[in-house]
Design a protein around this motif. Structure first.
Motif, mmCIF file in Angstrom:
data_model
loop_
_atom_site.group_PDB
_atom_site.id
_atom_site.type_symbol
_atom_site.label_atom_id
_atom_site.label_comp_id
_atom_site.label_asym_id
_atom_site.label_seq_id
_atom_site.Cartn_x
_atom_site.Cartn_y
_atom_site.Cartn_z
ATOM 1 N N SER A 1 -1.001 7.074 -0.010
ATOM 2 C CA SER A 1 -1.526 5.906 -0.004
ATOM 3 C C SER A 1 -0.078 4.794 -0.181
ATOM 4 O O SER A 1 -0.312 3.436 -0.003
ATOM 5 N N TRP A 2 0.912 4.875 -0.785
ATOM 6 C CA TRP A 2 2.268 3.916 -0.713
ATOM 7 C C TRP A 2 2.257 3.285 0.434
ATOM 8 O O TRP A 2 2.195 2.185 1.207
ATOM 9 N N SER B 1 -4.729 -2.643 -9.414
ATOM 10 C CA SER B 1 -4.557 -3.108 -8.113
ATOM 11 C C SER B 1 -3.074 -2.908 -7.732
ATOM 12 O O SER B 1 -2.424 -3.499 -7.587
ATOM 13 N N TRP B 2 -3.092 -2.827 -5.870
ATOM 14 C CA TRP B 2 -2.238 -3.050 -5.013
ATOM 15 C C TRP B 2 -2.282 -4.192 -4.828
ATOM 16 O O TRP B 2 -0.262 -3.549 -4.667
ATOM 17 N N GLN C 1 2.349 -3.873 -4.839
ATOM 18 C CA GLN C 1 3.580 -3.978 -4.082
ATOM 19 C C GLN C 1 4.098 -4.521 -4.651
ATOM 20 O O GLN C 1 5.431 -5.035 -3.878
ATOM 21 N N ARG D 1 0.151 2.600 2.866
ATOM 22 C CA ARG D 1 -1.221 2.211 3.688
ATOM 23 C C ARG D 1 -0.845 1.090 3.228
ATOM 24 O O ARG D 1 -1.744 0.752 4.042
ATOM 25 N N GLU D 2 -0.776 0.612 1.461
ATOM 26 C CA GLU D 2 -0.895 -0.092 1.021
ATOM 27 C C GLU D 2 -0.210 -1.303 0.674
ATOM 28 O O GLU D 2 0.117 -1.938 0.536
ATOM 29 N N THR D 3 1.040 -0.643 0.804
ATOM 30 C CA THR D 3 2.177 -1.333 0.658
ATOM 31 C C THR D 3 3.411 -1.587 2.152
ATOM 32 O O THR D 3 3.054 -0.675 2.768
ATOM 33 N N HIS E 1 1.329 8.878 -6.455
ATOM 34 C CA HIS E 1 0.148 8.285 -6.010
ATOM 35 C C HIS E 1 -0.251 7.882 -7.227
ATOM 36 O O HIS E 1 -0.379 8.862 -8.122
ATOM 37 N N ASP F 1 -6.788 9.111 -5.330
ATOM 38 C CA ASP F 1 -5.750 8.432 -3.567
ATOM 39 C C ASP F 1 -4.660 9.912 -3.419
ATOM 40 O O ASP F 1 -5.019 11.055 -3.872
#
Length: 282
Positions: free
Chosen positions: A55-56, A262-263, A267, A58-60, A47, A51
């Motif tokens: 995170s991975w 940004s995510w 992604q 949560r966001e992808t 990550h 963070d």
């Protein structure tokens, strides 16, 4: 251990190197239970700063991507500003934990095999590159998304100082004084080690820093930070890729526009590289 769902686990790993317990999220291979004696390839995912290990997921949609893969996915914590390093100050010792203790634990308890890949973003991308350079042969494939690759860049020096300052850290605790301990900085600077990536497939990606539709709805402050954070990266990775190619390293790059720090962009990049990551682990 905490069971999140059928294949996802949260581990609390007691680390002698860190002198504390570190959380790690793991996604088990599809045939984990059907093949109780098999070993499996491993994808480590690192990550970014500010963070944590969740995170991975949560966001992808990495869990969905991994649904049909027989790969062990390991996402360790690395601190909000740990920089994936054994600190010059003596502690913490993130690199020893990640590349030594955690790898051995995965092999002993989760049947991890010798085939490994690593994907990291931002601070985690720098960590992925440095670990691959420091431990040649550990990873077949390394992907670095939106990360610094040149610690000598004045813009990077400034952002490192500001980033650590926000966390109450002096960057000199991490790698020493940039002048007096230049050798330590060089040993954590990917552009200074192109030859060390021989035998590893490298992928470097970054955005142009121009906002686009994926940035819609973000606050002006958050957008500004993500624009400035991405701005110096594309030129860095192109120069680094050239150095890698001159050393015979198999390297690919993806500089995309629009693209901020940004995510939503990470992604998309994860989807783009996923087939190659899986192929590298076979």
């Amino acid at each position: 251990m905490k069971i999140i769902d059928d294949r996802t686990r949260d581990l609390t790993v007691n680390s002698p190197a860190m002198g504390m317990s570190i959380p790690v999220r793991v996604i088990l291979p599809t045939s984990w239970r059907k093949k109780p004696k098999a070993t499996f390839p491993v994808l480590y995912m690192y990550h970014g700063g500010d963070d944590d290990y969740t995170s991975w997921v949560r966001e992808t949609d990495v869990e969905e991507l991994a649904k049909n893969s027989d790969v062990l996915v390991v996402m360790p914590d690395a601190g909000r500003a740990g920089y994936y390093s054994d600190w010059f100050a003596g502690a913490p010792r993130w690199e020893t934990f990640h590349t030594g203790e955690l790898v051995r634990l995965m092999e002993k308890k989760y049947r991890a095999g010798p085939s490994r890949a690593v994907v990291g973003l931002s601070m985690g991308g720098l960590g992925a590159l440095n670990y691959a350079a420091h431990h040649r042969g550990m990873f077949r494939y390394v992907a670095s998304m939106s990360s610094y690759v040149d610690l000598d860049d004045p813009a990077v020096r400034l952002e490192l100082s500001l980033g650590t300052w926000r966390e109450g850290i002096d960057i000199r605790e991490v790698w020493g004084d940039p002048v007096e301990n230049a050798g330590v900085w060089r040993a954590h600077n990917p552009v200074a080690m192109p030859r060390s990536f021989r035998g590893t497939q490298v992928h470097l990606s970054a955005g142009s820093s121009n906002p686009g539709p994926l940035d819609t709805g973000r606050s002006p402050d958050a957008l500004l930070v993500s624009v400035l954070g991405e701005a110096p990266l594309s030129k860095q990775i192109e120069r680094f890729a050239g150095s890698l190619r001159s050393e015979g390293v198999n390297v690919t790059t993806h500089v995309y526009t629009p693209g901020t720090h940004s995510w939503p962009y990470w992604q998309n990049e994860l989807h783009a590289i996923w087939p190659t990551v899986m192929k590298s682990l076979r």
